[in-house]
Design an enzyme around this catalytic site. Sequence first.
Site, mmCIF file in Angstrom:
data_model
loop_
_atom_site.group_PDB
_atom_site.id
_atom_site.type_symbol
_atom_site.label_atom_id
_atom_site.label_comp_id
_atom_site.label_asym_id
_atom_site.label_seq_id
_atom_site.Cartn_x
_atom_site.Cartn_y
_atom_site.Cartn_z
ATOM 1 N N CYS A 153 41.637 48.471 91.124
ATOM 2 C CA CYS A 153 40.536 47.669 90.984
ATOM 3 C C CYS A 153 39.773 48.052 89.723
ATOM 4 O O CYS A 153 39.118 48.757 89.498
ATOM 5 C CB CYS A 153 39.335 47.895 92.340
ATOM 6 S SG CYS A 153 38.082 46.876 91.979
ATOM 7 N N SER A 154 40.148 47.307 88.676
ATOM 8 C CA SER A 154 39.644 47.412 87.306
ATOM 9 C C SER A 154 38.203 47.218 87.291
ATOM 10 O O SER A 154 37.716 47.965 86.264
ATOM 11 C CB SER A 154 40.324 46.660 86.308
ATOM 12 O OG SER A 154 40.338 45.178 86.577
#
Length: 297
Positions: free
Chosen positions: A84-85
């Site tokens: 999850c950037s």
Amino acid sequence: ASGPSTFIPLGEIPQEGRESSLHQLLEAFVSAGRVDHVAMVMGLHPQYLSSFWKTQYLLLRMDGPLPYHKRHYIAIMAAARHRCSYLVGLHMGEFLQVGGNPAWLQGLHCAPQKLRNLNEINKLLAHRPWLVTKEHIEALLRPGQDSWSLAELVQALVLLTHYHSLASFVFGCGIKPKEEQDVGSSCWAPSPHSNSSPASGDSMRGSGGTDAMQEVEVLMERMKLLQENQLEEEGVTQEEMATRFELEKTESLLVPSSDILDPSLQSNIRCFLEDPEFGYKDFTRRGEQAPPTFRAQ
């Protein structure tokens, strides 16, 4: 207009300065320095947002056994497991704001061993939580230089599970980064093979997005051929057809065993992962012994 979500029109999302039931809560957000896109999207459900914000405040800013910078680092570790950037970049910034050591952001290998010891239980909670045993807890609590106290470990585990869940919310709502979030210019371009949603419309127009779409088309063609063959082969059972389909799906690389090996995956996520090949595996499979589980009556 461009908004905080890939899926929700900007006009439907509460904004700063608008008259709404969220006015006082948004003022509190602004006083804290930011109104992030998660809060803006969640503002569609004010009561839920109110509970969520109180939970976030308790976890990250209230008194507790863990110092603030370690709380944010644990959030980074949890979000990185799910690639999850958005959350990784957000908490990298928060980590620095509360006085965290910038060297730790070079990767998990630069963090203290005590934090690195969370890697095993982090990956299990993220991908196969039914495999967690009391031995995993005992190993972390065992007396030693890098041991955890029970209070510290409880807070760490709550943070891990909270951010595993929040990563799903971010992907499900198509949360996009704010323009001022610039912790690495490549931070927001998800792998075409990852479970993340696109950070912008352009992310699926590159070669990676094209390849992914081509894989889907190839898979659909193979499915069509399998269905046609089933009509011709009267002796084929449903189980055999399912086996063939799973084989074709695996070979198509639509569900690769290790999307972390994709070179387009952001380095700012990869550096926080140890044992990156570890991922979700079906809880039960036909013909296999069921895995051990915790049972509560």
